[in-house]
Design an enzyme around this catalytic site. Structure first.
Site, PDB file in Angstrom:
ATOM      1  N   ASP A 189     -11.260  -7.324 -26.862  1.00  0.00           N
ATOM      2  CA  ASP A 189      -9.919  -7.404 -27.412  1.00  0.00           C
ATOM      3  C   ASP A 189      -9.946  -6.736 -28.791  1.00  0.00           C
ATOM      4  O   ASP A 189     -10.983  -6.708 -29.462  1.00  0.00           O
ATOM      5  CB  ASP A 189      -9.504  -8.876 -27.542  1.00  0.00           C
ATOM      6  CG  ASP A 189      -8.191  -9.032 -28.259  1.00  0.00           C
ATOM      7  OD1 ASP A 189      -7.178  -8.507 -27.762  1.00  0.00           O
ATOM      8  OD2 ASP A 189      -8.183  -9.679 -29.334  1.00  0.00           O
ATOM      9  N   VAL A 190      -8.814  -6.194 -29.210  1.00  0.00           N
ATOM     10  CA  VAL A 190      -8.781  -5.413 -30.451  1.00  0.00           C
ATOM     11  C   VAL A 190      -8.168  -6.196 -31.614  1.00  0.00           C
ATOM     12  O   VAL A 190      -8.843  -6.505 -32.601  1.00  0.00           O
ATOM     13  CB  VAL A 190      -8.041  -4.080 -30.225  1.00  0.00           C
ATOM     14  CG1 VAL A 190      -7.930  -3.292 -31.536  1.00  0.00           C
ATOM     15  CG2 VAL A 190      -8.773  -3.248 -29.163  1.00  0.00           C
TER      16      VAL A 190
END
Length: 231
Positions: free
Chosen positions: A13-14
């Site tokens: 996930d960013v």
């Protein structure tokens, strides 16, 4: 290399996991003073809420639009009248947010050890690629998989299946890495394993029947946690 020796695929996930969404604080402090942290938290909460609602309604807009509308809400909530230029500056900050300190060394070590690394985000591919490049971590990733490509948002199970297709991996051989509990539960419900990155000591994971496969406080602890889980 035997099948047993192959490292799993890691879907990172960013926003909030690799990239610090509170990177807007400096700008916010100059605009709203001591309300900056509360403002940032409320903005982030509404950004996610809007993506959840859009996903359930099947009324998709890009994640950037969720961010913009959440900013408008937060201004109204705190009764702060920011100018169009100030809002533009805040939105521009979201294109160049910094990575957390543990990210670059962790990704470098994981890549060197043979893991396949992907960025996996609700953000559009262009926005994520810009973030990763600005943070100087783009070189570690084999690719970027965006929910925008199928017009939905996490934790819709469809997006996790889409990731597996795009990364040519299987659920049993793929880990989601995220600081967002909703993302972790979504991935596990879709058949993946997941590591929750507990970035603050006071963070609480949802008391559901679905819990993280592993928990780490620092991405540099991820490899040992994954190895222990396999063993």
């Amino acid at each position: 290399m035997t099948q047993q020796a192959i490292k799993p695929t890691l879907a990172f996930d960013v926003y909030g996991t690799l990239i610090n969404t509170h990177g807007v604080l400096t700008q916010l402090q100059s605009m709203v003073g001591d309300k900056a942290m509360d403002f940032s938290n409320r903005w982030r909460e509404k950004q996610l809420e809007y993506s959840f609602r859009r996903g359930l309604m099947q009324n998709y807009v890009p994640f950037t639009e969720c961010t913009r509308q959440a900013l408008e809400y937060t201004c109204q909530y705190y009764q702060i009248n920011l100018s169009a230029e100030q809002k533009h500056r805040l939105m521009a900050c979201y294109k160049t947010l910094p990575a957390f300190d543990d990210v670059k060394p962790a990704l470098s070590a994981l890549k060197e050890q043979g893991y396949r690394l992907f960025a996996f985000s609700n953000g559009t591919k262009d926005a994520v690629e810009t973030l990763l490049k600005t943070a100087d971590i783009d070189v570690f990733f084999e690719g970027v998989v965006s929910a925008d490509e199928i017009k939905t948002f996490k934790p819709n199970p469809e997006i996790y299946g889409y990731f597996l297709t795009q990364s040519h991996s299987s659920a049993s051989h793929t880990w989601l890495i995220s600081s967002n509990p909703f993302d972790v539960t979504g991935a596990i419900a879709a058949g993946l394993k997941a590591a929750w990155v507990k970035r603050t000591e006071g963070a609480v994971f949802d008391p559901w029947e679905i819990q993280p496969t592993v928990i780490v406080a620092d991405l540099q602890l991820l490899d040992s946690a994954l190895n222990e889980c396999v063993e």
